[in-house]
Write an enzyme that holds these catalytic residues in place. Structure first.
Site, PDB file in Angstrom:
ATOM      1  N   LYS A  37     -17.048  -5.132  11.482  1.00 59.19           N
ATOM      2  CA  LYS A  37     -15.897  -5.016  10.581  1.00 59.19           C
ATOM      3  C   LYS A  37     -16.277  -5.518   9.189  1.00 59.19           C
ATOM      4  O   LYS A  37     -17.331  -6.152   9.012  1.00 59.19           O
ATOM      5  CB  LYS A  37     -14.725  -5.828  11.146  1.00 59.19           C
ATOM      6  CG  LYS A  37     -14.986  -7.323  11.158  1.00 59.19           C
ATOM      7  CD  LYS A  37     -13.934  -8.080  11.967  1.00 59.19           C
ATOM      8  CE  LYS A  37     -14.248  -9.570  11.947  1.00 59.19           C
ATOM      9  NZ  LYS A  37     -13.541 -10.295  12.996  1.00 59.19           N
ATOM     10  N   TYR A 264     -17.169 -19.228 -21.454  1.00 63.41           N
ATOM     11  CA  TYR A 264     -15.721 -19.355 -21.652  1.00 63.41           C
ATOM     12  C   TYR A 264     -15.281 -20.810 -21.520  1.00 63.41           C
ATOM     13  O   TYR A 264     -15.713 -21.514 -20.605  1.00 63.41           O
ATOM     14  CB  TYR A 264     -14.949 -18.569 -20.593  1.00 63.41           C
ATOM     15  CG  TYR A 264     -14.959 -17.070 -20.767  1.00 63.41           C
ATOM     16  CD1 TYR A 264     -14.540 -16.480 -21.964  1.00 63.41           C
ATOM     17  CD2 TYR A 264     -15.362 -16.245 -19.725  1.00 63.41           C
ATOM     18  CE1 TYR A 264     -14.534 -15.089 -22.096  1.00 63.41           C
ATOM     19  CE2 TYR A 264     -15.347 -14.865 -19.858  1.00 63.41           C
ATOM     20  CZ  TYR A 264     -14.939 -14.300 -21.049  1.00 63.41           C
ATOM     21  OH  TYR A 264     -14.932 -12.939 -21.177  1.00 63.41           O
TER      22      TYR A 264
END
Ligand code: PLP
Length: 393
Positions: A37, A264
């Site tokens: 999965k 940033y």
């Protein structure tokens, strides 16, 4: 080979090694369901599944019908179990493709029966009994009624009974043992009513590697196949190899004076003349923002720190102490370089998550490249050319 800017190397030999190691530890005769999965935990569903089918896994486990259909479209014909709960819209395709669903409710059992009758087919199903996870699965107290009802459905063949442990990695084995007791009670009651299951499965990787009493006759292996030890128990019993490495290259390099803010919000300021290398990897690629100013990456076999905030597309590192560094150098974000390594578990610890999340979240821009040395078994260890086994987009 074309130079990539950001890629994951998936070592299919390590995958095979892990499968073989674990298989040897299982109670003889125990079958293996490989859990693929979530794009095979980020490793790439189709190539990984094809390899696992080749190695001899008995069944495949996926999360929903779209994952099962992806495998069928890739001509994978091995039995597939959908672990998750179906919604009504998924039923016709599942029946049509002969995919085995898990039944978690009476309603879905009836929908499956009606659809299988409409398509005039017999459909294998497994039933999930909730013995203590409280996520999916029928309650033990309603189980027998429902099992009798499903057993009477003419187009459904109830082949498997499963449960799932809530705390396979807990130090105490009490919850596992209690859940096993609950499970075996349901099996025994079913048997008294003439209902038997060919396939019984409960264990995930951790349970399977800790306690043979959880093996029943099939185990569901996910994380261990990928060579990751989520709770630190595997090293006691076996040596698994990480299958995935996550790599990039330096795309930009410059020297800045002391006192230069990086990135940033200027969360890092250089304290010395610093060689700052910029890497084309960001949180969009699954390199978590929470690794800002925390992670180390491998450059020419040495560890170099991430400095400043990780941005959507780029990450800066300090390579001042690795003077030979140049633009184009290969950088290991997860994996080994020389004697150094960074594991998914290390990154998970730094960000307060679990290693599953680290590999699952690798982004779309990360090209998966598959390697196998199988054909070069004659060559001396370490001298083998890396055999190119393909790239997926
Ligand atoms: C994902 C999953 C597994 C595999 O778990 P691992 O810890 O990766 O081995 C097994 N069973 C179910 C029901 C799952 O959802």
């Amino acid at each position: 080979m074309k130079r990539n800017r950001l890629w994951a190397e998936v070592d299919l030999d390590a995958l095979k090694h892990n499968f073989t190691q674990i298989k040897n530890l299982l109670t003889p005769g125990t079958e293996v369901m490989a859990i693929v999965k979530a794009n095979a935990y980020g490793h790439g569903a189709v190539p990984v599944t094809k390899a696992l089918v080749d190695y001899g896994v008995d069944m495949l486990g996926v999360g929903d019908s779209s994952e099962a259909l992806e495998l069928r479209r890739a001509d994978i014909t091995a039995p597939i179990l959908i672990l998750g709960a179906l919604i009504e819209d998924e039923v016709p395709r599942v029946v049509h493709e002969g995919i085995t669903p898990c039944i978690h409710s009476r309603d879905i059992a009836r929908l499956l029966q009606d659809e299988a009758a409409r398509q005039n087919v017999m459909l294998d199903v497994h039933v999930n009994v909730d013995t203590g996870m409280s996520r999916l699965g029928i309650s033990p107290r309603n189980a027998i009624e429902m099992l009798k009802e499903i057993a009477a459905m003419p187009n459904l063949k109830m082949r498997g009974l499963m449960t799932h442990f809530s705390s396979a990695g807990a130090v105490s084995r009490n919850t596992i043992n209690q859940q096993l007791v609950n499970y075996h009670q349901v099996v025994a009651e079913a048997r008294r009513n003439g209902i038997r299951f060919d396939i019984q499965h409960a264990a995930n990787s951790t349970a399977a590697l800790r306690m043979s009493t959880t093996h029943l006759n099939m185990v569901r292996l996910g994380i261990a196949l990928y060579g990751i030890d989520p709770s630190g128990f595997f090293t006691d019993v076996t040596t698994l190899k990480p299958v995935l490495s996550f790599k990039t290259r330096i795309i930009y390099l410059k020297t800045v004076p002391p006192g230069t803010p990086i990135g940033y919000d200027r969360t890092f300021t250089t304290y010395r003349e610093t060689r700052v290398a910029t890497l084309p990897v960001g949180y969009n690629d699954g390199y978590p923002f929470l690794l800002s100013n925390k992670a180390r990456v491998l450059v020419r076999g040495s560890r170099a720190p991430v400095i400043g905030g990780i941005t959507m597309d780029y990450t800066m590192i300090d390579v001042t102490d690795i003077p030979a560094t140049s633009v184009g150098d290969e950088i290991t974000l997860i994996g080994k370089d020389g004697y150094s390594s960074v594991t998914a578990s290390e990154l998970a610890n730094l960000t307060g998550t679990i290693p599953y999340e680290i590999t699952c979240q690798l982004g779309k821009r990360v090209r998966r490249i598959y390697f196998s040395n199988e054909q070069h078994n004659g060559a001396a260890e370490g001298e083998k050319p890396r055999q190119f086994a393909g790239i997926s987009d």
